[in-house]
Design a protein around this motif. Structure first.
Motif, PDB file in Angstrom:
ATOM      1  N   LEU A   1     -80.213 -76.863 -37.601  1.00  0.00           N
ATOM      2  CA  LEU A   1     -80.875 -76.458 -38.847  1.00  0.00           C
ATOM      3  C   LEU A   1     -80.611 -74.981 -39.149  1.00  0.00           C
ATOM      4  O   LEU A   1     -80.396 -74.609 -40.306  1.00  0.00           O
ATOM      5  N   GLU A   2     -80.606 -74.150 -38.115  1.00  0.00           N
ATOM      6  CA  GLU A   2     -80.304 -72.730 -38.303  1.00  0.00           C
ATOM      7  C   GLU A   2     -78.866 -72.529 -38.775  1.00  0.00           C
ATOM      8  O   GLU A   2     -78.609 -71.683 -39.638  1.00  0.00           O
ATOM      9  N   ILE A   3     -77.945 -73.306 -38.219  1.00  0.00           N
ATOM     10  CA  ILE A   3     -76.542 -73.206 -38.651  1.00  0.00           C
ATOM     11  C   ILE A   3     -76.433 -73.536 -40.128  1.00  0.00           C
ATOM     12  O   ILE A   3     -75.774 -72.822 -40.893  1.00  0.00           O
ATOM     13  N   LEU A   4     -77.084 -74.619 -40.556  1.00  0.00           N
ATOM     14  CA  LEU A   4     -77.032 -75.007 -41.965  1.00  0.00           C
ATOM     15  C   LEU A   4     -77.667 -73.947 -42.859  1.00  0.00           C
ATOM     16  O   LEU A   4     -77.167 -73.672 -43.957  1.00  0.00           O
ATOM     17  N   GLU A   5     -78.742 -73.351 -42.405  1.00  0.00           N
ATOM     18  CA  GLU A   5     -79.426 -72.316 -43.178  1.00  0.00           C
ATOM     19  C   GLU A   5     -78.577 -71.050 -43.294  1.00  0.00           C
ATOM     20  O   GLU A   5     -78.469 -70.452 -44.357  1.00  0.00           O
ATOM     21  N   GLN A   6     -77.945 -70.662 -42.192  1.00  0.00           N
ATOM     22  CA  GLN A   6     -77.192 -69.409 -42.165  1.00  0.00           C
ATOM     23  C   GLN A   6     -75.777 -69.546 -42.692  1.00  0.00           C
ATOM     24  O   GLN A   6     -75.153 -68.553 -43.058  1.00  0.00           O
ATOM     25  N   THR A   7     -75.249 -70.774 -42.691  1.00  0.00           N
ATOM     26  CA  THR A   7     -73.874 -71.022 -43.133  1.00  0.00           C
ATOM     27  C   THR A   7     -73.873 -72.244 -44.051  1.00  0.00           C
ATOM     28  O   THR A   7     -73.408 -73.314 -43.665  1.00  0.00           O
ATOM     29  N   PRO A   8     -74.380 -72.096 -45.286  1.00  0.00           N
ATOM     30  CA  PRO A   8     -74.545 -73.255 -46.160  1.00  0.00           C
ATOM     31  C   PRO A   8     -73.257 -74.024 -46.451  1.00  0.00           C
ATOM     32  O   PRO A   8     -73.296 -75.225 -46.680  1.00  0.00           O
ATOM     33  N   GLY A   9     -72.118 -73.374 -46.413  1.00  0.00           N
ATOM     34  CA  GLY A   9     -70.853 -74.037 -46.721  1.00  0.00           C
ATOM     35  C   GLY A   9     -70.125 -74.596 -45.517  1.00  0.00           C
ATOM     36  O   GLY A   9     -68.950 -74.972 -45.622  1.00  0.00           O
ATOM     37  N   VAL A  10     -70.795 -74.698 -44.385  1.00  0.00           N
ATOM     38  CA  VAL A  10     -70.128 -75.155 -43.170  1.00  0.00           C
ATOM     39  C   VAL A  10     -69.550 -76.559 -43.361  1.00  0.00           C
ATOM     40  O   VAL A  10     -70.179 -77.433 -43.954  1.00  0.00           O
ATOM     41  N   ASP A  11     -68.310 -76.745 -42.877  1.00  0.00           N
ATOM     42  CA  ASP A  11     -67.643 -78.051 -42.950  1.00  0.00           C
ATOM     43  C   ASP A  11     -67.659 -78.773 -41.609  1.00  0.00           C
ATOM     44  O   ASP A  11     -67.614 -80.006 -41.568  1.00  0.00           O
ATOM     45  N   ALA A  12     -67.667 -77.991 -40.520  1.00  0.00           N
ATOM     46  CA  ALA A  12     -67.607 -78.576 -39.180  1.00  0.00           C
ATOM     47  C   ALA A  12     -68.343 -77.660 -38.207  1.00  0.00           C
ATOM     48  O   ALA A  12     -68.384 -76.445 -38.393  1.00  0.00           O
ATOM     49  N   ILE A  13     -68.906 -78.279 -37.176  1.00  0.00           N
ATOM     50  CA  ILE A  13     -69.574 -77.528 -36.122  1.00  0.00           C
ATOM     51  C   ILE A  13     -68.993 -78.003 -34.796  1.00  0.00           C
ATOM     52  O   ILE A  13     -68.944 -79.198 -34.524  1.00  0.00           O
ATOM     53  N   VAL A  14     -68.525 -77.058 -33.998  1.00  0.00           N
ATOM     54  CA  VAL A  14     -67.945 -77.350 -32.695  1.00  0.00           C
ATOM     55  C   VAL A  14     -69.006 -77.051 -31.639  1.00  0.00           C
ATOM     56  O   VAL A  14     -69.570 -75.956 -31.617  1.00  0.00           O
ATOM     57  N   ILE A  15     -69.260 -78.049 -30.776  1.00  0.00           N
ATOM     58  CA  ILE A  15     -70.368 -77.955 -29.830  1.00  0.00           C
ATOM     59  C   ILE A  15     -69.865 -78.273 -28.422  1.00  0.00           C
ATOM     60  O   ILE A  15     -69.214 -79.302 -28.215  1.00  0.00           O
ATOM     61  N   PRO A  16     -70.192 -77.433 -27.438  1.00  0.00           N
ATOM     62  CA  PRO A  16     -69.817 -77.760 -26.060  1.00  0.00           C
ATOM     63  C   PRO A  16     -70.626 -78.955 -25.565  1.00  0.00           C
ATOM     64  O   PRO A  16     -71.798 -79.110 -25.913  1.00  0.00           O
ATOM     65  N   VAL A  17     -69.993 -79.803 -24.759  1.00  0.00           N
ATOM     66  CA  VAL A  17     -70.647 -81.017 -24.267  1.00  0.00           C
ATOM     67  C   VAL A  17     -70.636 -81.030 -22.740  1.00  0.00           C
ATOM     68  O   VAL A  17     -69.580 -80.926 -22.129  1.00  0.00           O
ATOM     69  N   GLY A  18     -71.812 -81.147 -22.184  1.00  0.00           N
ATOM     70  CA  GLY A  18     -71.971 -81.379 -20.749  1.00  0.00           C
ATOM     71  C   GLY A  18     -72.636 -82.726 -20.601  1.00  0.00           C
ATOM     72  O   GLY A  18     -72.002 -83.766 -20.576  1.00  0.00           O
ATOM     73  N   GLY A  19     -73.969 -82.708 -20.599  1.00  0.00           N
ATOM     74  CA  GLY A  19     -74.727 -83.950 -20.524  1.00  0.00           C
ATOM     75  C   GLY A  19     -74.945 -84.610 -21.866  1.00  0.00           C
ATOM     76  O   GLY A  19     -75.332 -85.765 -21.940  1.00  0.00           O
ATOM     77  N   GLY A  20     -74.725 -83.873 -22.944  1.00  0.00           N
ATOM     78  CA  GLY A  20     -74.811 -84.441 -24.282  1.00  0.00           C
ATOM     79  C   GLY A  20     -76.058 -84.100 -25.072  1.00  0.00           C
ATOM     80  O   GLY A  20     -76.156 -84.460 -26.244  1.00  0.00           O
ATOM     81  N   GLY A  21     -77.030 -83.414 -24.481  1.00  0.00           N
ATOM     82  CA  GLY A  21     -78.264 -83.103 -25.196  1.00  0.00           C
ATOM     83  C   GLY A  21     -78.073 -82.164 -26.364  1.00  0.00           C
ATOM     84  O   GLY A  21     -78.658 -82.354 -27.431  1.00  0.00           O
ATOM     85  N   LEU A  22     -77.254 -81.146 -26.187  1.00  0.00           N
ATOM     86  CA  LEU A  22     -77.021 -80.176 -27.250  1.00  0.00           C
ATOM     87  C   LEU A  22     -76.358 -80.831 -28.455  1.00  0.00           C
ATOM     88  O   LEU A  22     -76.810 -80.679 -29.593  1.00  0.00           O
TER      89      LEU A  22
END
Length: 177
Positions: A99-120
């Protein structure tokens, strides 16, 4: 937590990031906290947990061994175990970052997220897709710990001995994630 559970305390296992979050919030709420960290945990993360008042136990060669001990101690001492990623409340908390990413970067097209156990990625992905389904969510693992990649495909991964990316060096993703 019910008052009796708060008095007994909480326990978590983590290479450092989850442990620091647990230590921080437990200190704010006056709840005793224990964190079990692998022997290789970064000194700064161990020090931060101790500074925040958590009891730190260094145990095991990896996060899996640390988590096994944490679960045993939780059962023995009647502590509330807070899983680092396979926990709906933890995932919901991770979603606030989306939600913070969307608020701070309204035009975002993609978000890259590190994956370990998958919770994030589960938390961020759920929150972002609920608000902006067109945003692409990309999960990234280190080649040495490809647990989610193989879990999705139903294949068996091979793991390296270690990685500098200790926060995502997870051998088995969560069942919920």
């Amino acid at each position: 937590l019910p008052e009796d559970a708060r008095r007994r305390g909480v326990i978590a296992a983590s290479a450092g990031n989850h442990a620091q979050g647990i230590a921080y919030h437990a200190s704010l709420l006056g709840i005793p906290a224990t964190v079990v960290m692998p022997k290789f945990a970064a000194l700064i993360k161990v020090t931060n947990c101790r500074t925040l008042g958590a009891k730190v136990i260094l145990h095991g060669a990896d996060i899996g061994e640390a988590r096994t001990l944490a679960e045993e101690l939780a059962a023995r001492d009647h502590l509330t175990f807070i899983h680092p990623f396979d926990n709906l409340d933890v995932m919901a908390g991770q979603g606030t970052m989306g939600l913070e990413i969307l608020e701070q970067t309204p035009g975002v097209d993609a978000i890259v997220i590190p994956v370990g156990g998958g919770g994030l990625i589960a938390g961020i992905g759920t929150a972002v897709k609920a608000k902006r389904p067109e945003v692409e969510i990309v999960g990234v693992e280190v080649q040495r710990f490809p647990s989610m990649y193989h879990a999705i495909r139903g294949t068996k991964p091979e793991f390296a001995a270690s990685t500098i990316a200790d926060g995502i060096a997870v051998k088995e993703p969560g069942k919920l994630t």
